[in-house]
Enzyme design. Structure first.
Site, PDB file in Angstrom:
ATOM      1  N   LYS A  13       0.839  -1.212   0.000  1.00 46.56           N
ATOM      2  CA  LYS A  13       0.000   0.000   0.000  1.00 46.56           C
ATOM      3  C   LYS A  13       0.876   1.266   0.000  1.00 46.56           C
ATOM      4  O   LYS A  13       2.083   1.191   0.200  1.00 46.56           O
ATOM      5  CB  LYS A  13      -0.920   0.002   1.217  1.00 46.56           C
ATOM      6  CG  LYS A  13      -1.728  -1.276   1.411  1.00 46.56           C
ATOM      7  CD  LYS A  13      -2.944  -1.375   0.510  1.00 46.56           C
ATOM      8  CE  LYS A  13      -3.621  -2.718   0.741  1.00 46.56           C
ATOM      9  NZ  LYS A  13      -4.812  -2.945  -0.046  1.00 46.56           N
ATOM     10  N   GLN A  14       0.220   2.415  -0.149  1.00 46.17           N
ATOM     11  CA  GLN A  14       0.960   3.687  -0.229  1.00 46.17           C
ATOM     12  C   GLN A  14       1.833   3.908   1.007  1.00 46.17           C
ATOM     13  O   GLN A  14       2.887   4.502   0.943  1.00 46.17           O
ATOM     14  CB  GLN A  14      -0.004   4.863  -0.396  1.00 46.17           C
ATOM     15  CG  GLN A  14      -0.629   4.961  -1.777  1.00 46.17           C
ATOM     16  CD  GLN A  14      -1.916   4.195  -1.907  1.00 46.17           C
ATOM     17  OE1 GLN A  14      -2.141   3.188  -1.225  1.00 46.17           O
ATOM     18  NE2 GLN A  14      -2.810   4.664  -2.779  1.00 46.17           N
TER      19      GLN A  14
END
Ligand SMILES: *Cc1c(COP(=O)(O)O)cnc(C)c1O
Length: 370
Positions: free
Chosen positions: A181-182
């Protein structure tokens, strides 16, 4: 050249933060989770943030807060990661899939009204690939029918819809921090809401059903152990401090890809809707045109050491959904078309322009052959 499908962006700051927690010997339910939750809520501009041990656990607790129980229907896209539908099953509800807008891959709000029945309780829009779903028409329908809306924002930290932040648009939202994920905490997730009663409920549910006034062995309700540990919280806090840099690096890699994909006939770069005032790049997903066989392309790239994958594989076509609910190919044409032609390329904030160039060179070759 070996190129990973994804990679977390970890610096000395993250390593020091996790080590510092280990040195204190306070590994769970300590100061770091409070600090991470407060910083996260402030960053997003919401009243409450509740850390959990995965995005999936967060979605499960959101279904409990929304009051989902036996046979209740929840409208959601099939073009998603499986957790956004499974969370409905955990509370014995029934996911009702609606088709997507073929351009964005997000739920098509014009198809929601026809899916509503007297059993419908909630809607879970998913902000696929980091692009916000078209929320305004969706929220209007939800309001008209008195439905709860839970954003699955697991792919969209940092994204904005018409200038409003993804995760602040509905009754509650869930973020996830798996390593691709980011931002990451290893495993982890965050539920956010402005509803104080719900925040209290989430706190209790993630902590074995204890209420704030309960002792260690008093349990007011059926709960779970969905707590986030202190090392994960410290890691999340360190990542959150770098969030602008993390998002900016991903945007740069996406821009490198965009320039090159534009030059390859038969492939299309990701479509960004005008309502997306800020894209947050989670994955980089291209679509293969009519003359390009997506699966042959995956094979060609694989032979060159480049991983890539079909993304997403529609939920309604997963074996147990077909068995349990009778969904069949043909039920959701746009979703299935996307499932057959979308291709996720290697992507992370630590990718170099040289790596992007290599992937695109092999793509060009693959398209010529496929
Ligand atoms: C990552 C993700 C989740 C949650 O994943 P976890 O691995 O449980 O943290 C949920 N929904 C979507 C759309 C996701 O991409």
């Amino acid at each position: 050249m070996h190129i990973p499908m994804s990679s977390p962006d970890i610096t000395a700051a993250e390593i020091a933060a996790v080590n510092a927690v280990l040195s204190t010997r306070w590994l769970s339910m300590g100061p770091k989770i409070d600090e991470f939750e407060q910083a996260f809520a402030a960053q997003l501009g919401v009243q409450h943030a509740i850390g959990v041990n995965s995005g999936t656990s967060g979605l499960h607790l959101a279904m409990i807060a929304a009051g989902i129980s036996d046979g209740d229907e929840v409208i959601t896209p099939s073009f998603s990661f499986i957790a956004s539908a499974n969370c409905v099953l955990y509370e014995r509800g029934r996911p009702v899939f609606v088709d997507i807008d073929p351009l964005t891959g997000n739920m098509d709000p014009s198809r929601i009204a026809e899916a509503i029945t007297e059993r419908t309780k909630a809607i879970i829009p998913v902000h696929a690939f980091g692009q916000p779903a078209d929320m305004d028409p969706l929220l209007a329908i939800a309001r008209a029918h008195n439905l709860c809306v839970i954003e699955d924002a697991c792919e969209a930290f940092g994204a904005e819809y018409k200038g409003r932040r993804a995760g602040t648009l509905a009754d509650a939202a869930v973020f996830a921090f798996y390593p691709n994920k980011q931002m990451t905490t290893g495993e982890g997730g965050m539920i956010v809401t402005d509803n104080a009663a719900w925040a209290g409920l989430f706190n209790s549910l993630r902590n074995q059903g204890r209420d704030v006034f309960d002792g260690w062995l008093n349990h007011t309700r059926l709960g779970y152990n969905y707590r986030m540990d202190e090392m994960s919280a410290a890691l999340g806090l360190a990542q959150l401090k770098r969030i602008e840099e993390l998002l900016q690096k991903r945007a740069q890699v996406a821009a490198w890809y965009n320039e090159r994909i534009d030059e390859i006939p038969g492939l299309e770069k990701p479509y960004i809707a005008p309502t997306t005032t800020q894209m947050s790049w989670f994955v980089y997903v291209i679509r293969c045109g009519a003359g390009v066989d997506r699966n042959s392309l995956i094979e060609h790239l694989g032979e060159q050491g480049i991983p890539s994958r079909a993304y997403f594989t529609p939920i309604h076509l997963q074996p147990f959904y077909q068995q349990q609910f009778g969904w069949r190919r043909g039920d959701l044409p746009h979703t299935e078309q996307a499932g057959d032609t979308f291709l996720a390329l290697p992507f992370s904030g630590v990718m170099t322009e040289e790596q992007v160039e290599y992937v695109c060179e092999k793509l060009r070759e693959g398209v010529a052959q496929a």
